[in-house]
Write a protein that holds these residues in place. Structure first.
Motif, mmCIF file in Angstrom:
data_model
loop_
_atom_site.group_PDB
_atom_site.id
_atom_site.type_symbol
_atom_site.label_atom_id
_atom_site.label_comp_id
_atom_site.label_asym_id
_atom_site.label_seq_id
_atom_site.Cartn_x
_atom_site.Cartn_y
_atom_site.Cartn_z
ATOM 1 N N GLU A 1 50.990 46.449 33.136
ATOM 2 C CA GLU A 1 50.647 45.656 33.670
ATOM 3 C C GLU A 1 51.314 45.234 35.031
ATOM 4 O O GLU A 1 52.877 46.576 35.101
ATOM 5 N N LEU A 2 51.328 44.709 35.906
ATOM 6 C CA LEU A 2 51.874 44.306 37.335
ATOM 7 C C LEU A 2 52.925 43.600 37.391
ATOM 8 O O LEU A 2 52.194 42.471 36.859
ATOM 9 N N CYS A 3 54.032 43.703 37.663
ATOM 10 C CA CYS A 3 55.046 42.789 38.067
ATOM 11 C C CYS A 3 54.931 41.582 39.511
ATOM 12 O O CYS A 3 53.784 42.640 40.070
ATOM 13 N N CYS A 4 55.115 40.480 39.010
ATOM 14 C CA CYS A 4 54.968 39.396 40.447
ATOM 15 C C CYS A 4 55.940 40.249 41.486
ATOM 16 O O CYS A 4 57.365 40.581 40.870
ATOM 17 N N GLN A 5 55.684 40.503 42.693
ATOM 18 C CA GLN A 5 56.501 40.559 44.134
ATOM 19 C C GLN A 5 57.733 39.900 44.047
ATOM 20 O O GLN A 5 58.699 39.878 44.223
ATOM 21 N N ASP A 6 57.876 38.263 43.249
ATOM 22 C CA ASP A 6 58.556 36.951 42.927
ATOM 23 C C ASP A 6 59.699 37.216 42.737
ATOM 24 O O ASP A 6 60.993 36.823 42.513
ATOM 25 N N HIS A 7 58.959 36.972 41.443
ATOM 26 C CA HIS A 7 59.515 37.453 39.866
ATOM 27 C C HIS A 7 59.273 38.922 39.241
ATOM 28 O O HIS A 7 58.502 39.090 39.182
ATOM 29 N N GLN A 8 59.988 39.864 39.611
ATOM 30 C CA GLN A 8 59.898 41.245 39.766
ATOM 31 C C GLN A 8 60.053 41.460 38.158
ATOM 32 O O GLN A 8 59.468 42.783 37.185
ATOM 33 N N GLN A 9 60.471 40.524 37.275
ATOM 34 C CA GLN A 9 60.860 40.955 35.627
ATOM 35 C C GLN A 9 59.477 40.055 34.908
ATOM 36 O O GLN A 9 58.960 40.067 33.442
ATOM 37 N N GLU A 10 58.350 39.315 35.659
ATOM 38 C CA GLU A 10 57.924 38.557 34.651
ATOM 39 C C GLU A 10 56.385 39.405 35.669
ATOM 40 O O GLU A 10 56.369 39.330 36.350
ATOM 41 N N ALA A 11 55.337 39.744 34.128
ATOM 42 C CA ALA A 11 54.000 40.381 34.343
ATOM 43 C C ALA A 11 53.088 39.156 35.106
ATOM 44 O O ALA A 11 53.332 38.084 34.389
ATOM 45 N N LEU A 12 52.038 40.102 35.639
ATOM 46 C CA LEU A 12 50.901 38.812 36.426
ATOM 47 C C LEU A 12 49.844 38.492 35.315
ATOM 48 O O LEU A 12 49.253 39.258 35.323
ATOM 49 N N ARG A 13 49.714 37.131 34.505
ATOM 50 C CA ARG A 13 49.406 36.882 33.655
ATOM 51 C C ARG A 13 48.086 35.729 33.869
ATOM 52 O O ARG A 13 47.659 35.358 32.687
ATOM 53 N N PHE A 14 48.056 35.295 34.262
ATOM 54 C CA PHE A 14 48.012 33.626 34.420
ATOM 55 C C PHE A 14 46.634 34.239 36.580
ATOM 56 O O PHE A 14 47.275 34.788 37.107
ATOM 57 N N PHE A 15 45.736 33.180 36.850
ATOM 58 C CA PHE A 15 45.140 33.404 38.302
ATOM 59 C C PHE A 15 45.276 31.882 38.525
ATOM 60 O O PHE A 15 44.410 31.124 37.514
ATOM 61 N N CYS A 16 45.362 31.982 39.830
ATOM 62 C CA CYS A 16 45.284 30.361 40.649
ATOM 63 C C CYS A 16 43.744 30.507 41.397
ATOM 64 O O CYS A 16 43.757 30.939 42.217
#
Length: 715
Positions: free
Chosen positions: A187-202
């Motif tokens: 999983e690729l983590c969010c650059q702003d919230h590094q503990q959260e994985a990128l699971r959604f698409f805007c």
């Protein structure tokens, strides 16, 4: 234990999302493994993950619009004035923010992670190892992403929190058996919230986001799950990828065409080299043969003359010896002899002296030879190169009307130009002999033989393209003839071994197949109801419908023979380096030969005959036109230094015995005696170079161009 529990809580949050994704029609784990195992094994290789600039593993890989990736540090020196050129395909990319503003290739990053994990052979347990003790790992937990020693592996499998984790042997993991599962769990983590994985698409921002981004900055935006977004976009991407198959096929065909063009280019180059070499060898052999023949003739002549001189010299020496001997004997008798002895021998002495004095020496018929060289002409030695290359090109669309254009400097008055006839033959003072200049009325021309008497400007009445619909290859017209009294036009197509017949208006009528021959056909002529064609050293006789009648072996060993006909009487054959013309009746009998008196060292090419039975021949080697009577008397020789000619080629005559000559990019009209002439048609394009021409019974000039177009002019 707390670390494992924390990871278990994170994993427990991820599992339902993955289960929902798989249940919603996404690829199952087993299917993905089956589809991607081999491809992953191919991708997780050092050569695929190596930068083509530094030849080391990628460090912060950046991807260019051309889909080529390089290290960020490797790209930074290549940025010039806000632009970057791809080192491989040379695609120019604007990078106002430098190399760091380019997109990071996360695909390469994720593969690098797998590659680096698998190639670390000294793996320690990440749970119990510390600075004091390091235990070698024997297993890997795919869910926790931890390397485990033997003890931690047993505890991991017995703990309630990690009971359902998938723990695999380290050897199997390093062998790549679980690469597909590892890819799914990456999983690729969010650059702003590094503990959260990128699971959604805007969809509003067209950007991947994490759970916190969705609840904060993107709360009012249209957001879908990453799996749904991929499922939605996958068909269009697959369609784009599939469309590349046609592009690749088209490029492959073009590449194949280029390869064929290269092969043709090589073949053509080799053929030209062979032809030039053979031609030069033939010329050298011809010159050597001429040398041996002339030297042999000279040697025989010298021997004959020397023998005659020797006999005369011996006879003179004998007479001289006799005279000396008589003088000495007579002096002895006169000064030493007695009187009666003198009187006794006086009569004999007198008779002998009178005999010697009445001797008449034999006349010495000595001839001093002189050398005459046929090619010893300074103007010939200063001509252009003997060989030249012609580069034919395809006829451009919509360019049928630009046949022969006036010189760029030649201008026509508005009354002479019209939009209906945009192509005008030459009609300016520069069309005449280049040596002619305007002079005062009271000053005669210095070279009246090359001044042109202006005639009517020719008008193009018909244009058509040589028909290709029934031909296997692009036509190559090498011969032209007109049908007497019918107004038809015959074009010999060397490439397709046939004669194409057209009406006087340019309408295709029929194709006449040529008989089988080991060589190529080049000349055609009509004599009565017989159609004559030349091929290598043979002359074929056919009916006007193409039925074979007979063939004759021609004199010499030329590769091609030009032919023409005089009314219904005979067919005249130009015999090349023999510098002669043979005449054959329609029934195939030789009616005689025309050999110009004292003409040698040339090569007769195209031939025409006028109503006075005067032959007009173009000489390829000497670059001149020769006008010959049937008796062999040369009436005139038109050389390049005294006329409009530069490199005369095809020739023909009209009913008034005017001579038309194709000369490089122009057509020249000469008076019957060749004394005056003018350029009537001209063009600066080699594509539209005139090739062969003829005049029909109506006095119209039929001209075939290099590009396969036929134009008919009237004067």
């Amino acid at each position: 234990g707390r670390a494992c529990a924390a990871r278990e809580r994170n994993v427990s949050r991820e599992r339902p999302a993955r289960r929902r994704s798989w249940a919603g029609g996404g690829p199952c784990l087993v299917g993905t493994m089956a589809l991607t195992f081999m491809s992953l094994q191919e991708l997780i290789r050092e050569d695929f993950l190596t930068c083509k600039i530094c030849y080391d593993l990628y460090t912060v890989p950046k991807i260019l619009p051309c889909l080529h990736s390089y290290c960020q540090l490797c790209l930074e020196p290549l940025v010039r004035d806000g632009g970057l050129q791809c080192p491989e395909c040379r695609l120019q990319t604007d990078v106002p923010g430098g190399a760091s503003s380019l997109k990071t290739n996360f695909f390469i990053n994720s593969l690098l992670e797998l590659f680096q994990i698998k190639h670390n052979r000294e793996l320690a347990c990440t749970v119990c190892s510390d600075a004091q003790k390091i235990l070698t790992a024997t297993a890997r937990c795919l869910d926790c992403k931890d390397f485990l020693c033997q003890s931690c592996t047993q505890g991991h499998c017995c703990s309630r929190l990690t009971l359902h984790h998938k723990v695999v042997k380290l050897e199997e993991f390093l062998a790549g058996e679980y690469d597909a599962e590892m890819r799914l769990l990456q999983e690729l983590c969010c650059q702003d919230h590094q503990q959260e994985a990128l699971r959604f698409f805007c969809d509003t921002c067209s950007a991947p986001i994490c759970r916190d981004c969705r609840m904060l900055d993107h709360f009012q935006h249209k957001v879908v799950s990453m799996a749904n977004a991929v499922q939605r976009e996958r068909p269009s991407v697959e369609q784009l990828i599939d469309s590349l198959a046609g592009t690749i096929t088209c490029i492959s065909e073009q590449e194949k065409a280029v390869e064929e063009a290269i092969d043709k280019l090589k073949t053509s180059g080799e053929n030209i080299k062979e032809r030039i070499t053979k031609y030069v060898d033939d010329i050298i052999s011809y010159l050597l043969a001429q040398k041996e023949a002339v030297l042999g003739e000279l040697s025989a002549f010298l021997i004959q003359q020397m023998e005659g001189c020797r006999l005369v010299k011996e006879e003179l020496q004998s007479q001289r010896d006799k005279a000396i001997s008589t003088r000495e004997f007579s002096q002895r008798v006169l000064y030493v002899g007695k009187d009666y002895e003198i009187l006794h021998l006086e009569g004999m002495i007198r008779n002998r002296i009178q005999e010697l004095q009445t001797y008449i020496p034999r006349k010495l018929e000595s001839q001093i030879p002189e050398l005459a060289i046929a090619w010893d002409q300074p103007e010939m030695l200063s001509e252009a190169a003997l060989f030249s290359l012609v580069f034919p090109r395809e006829q451009p669309e919509g360019d049928l009307e630009t046949v022969f254009e006036p010189d760029s400097e030649a201008s026509a008055s508005p009354s002479e130009e019209s939009e209906d006839d945009p192509v005008l033959p030459l009609d300016s003072e520069e069309d005449s002999c280049p040596n002619c200049e305007e002079s005062a009325p009271d000053i005669p021309d210095k070279n009246p033989s090359c001044c042109s008497r202006r005639s009517k400007r020719p008008k193009r009445v018909c244009t058509f393209e040589v028909d290709q619909c029934c031909s296997q290859a692009k036509p190559n017209i090498t011969g032209i003839a007109v049908l007497p009294h019918a107004g038809g036009i015959l074009l010999l197509d060397q490439e397709n071994d046939e004669i194409k017949q057209y009406s006087a208006g340019g309408h295709f009528q029929q194709s006449i197949p040529l008989p089988d021959s080991d060589g190529v056909f080049c000349g055609v002529s009509v004599c009565g109801d017989v159609l004559a064609c030349s091929s290598d050293s043979f002359l074929f006789f056919l009916t006007l419908e193409g039925k074979f009648l007979r063939k004759l072996l021609l004199r010499g060993s030329e590769s091609s023979y030009a032919i023409t006909s005089y009314e219904d009487s005979y067919i005249a054959v130009s015999e090349g380096t023999l510098c002669s013309i043979s005449l054959y009746s329609p029934s195939g009998h030789c009616m005689g030969r025309v050999a110009p008196t004292g003409y040698h060292g040339g090569k007769f090419l195209f031939i025409a005959v006028n109503d006075w039975e005067e032959f007009i021949v173009s000489d390829f080697i000497k670059k001149q036109i020769v006008i010959i009577e049937k008796s062999g008397l040369i009436l005139n020789v038109l050389k390049t230094s005294h006329s409009l000619l530069t490199k005369p080629f095809s020739v023909c005559v009209d009913a008034s015995s005017n001579i038309f000559v194709v000369d490089q990019l122009k057509v020249i009209k000469l008076s019957p005696d060749g004394e005056t002439g003018e350029v009537v048609l001209s063009n600066q394009s080699r594509l539209k170079r005139p090739r062969v021409l003829a005049v029909d019974d109506g006095g119209r000039l039929v001209l075939v161009q290099e590009d396969g177009y036929v134009h008919i002019y009237c004067f």
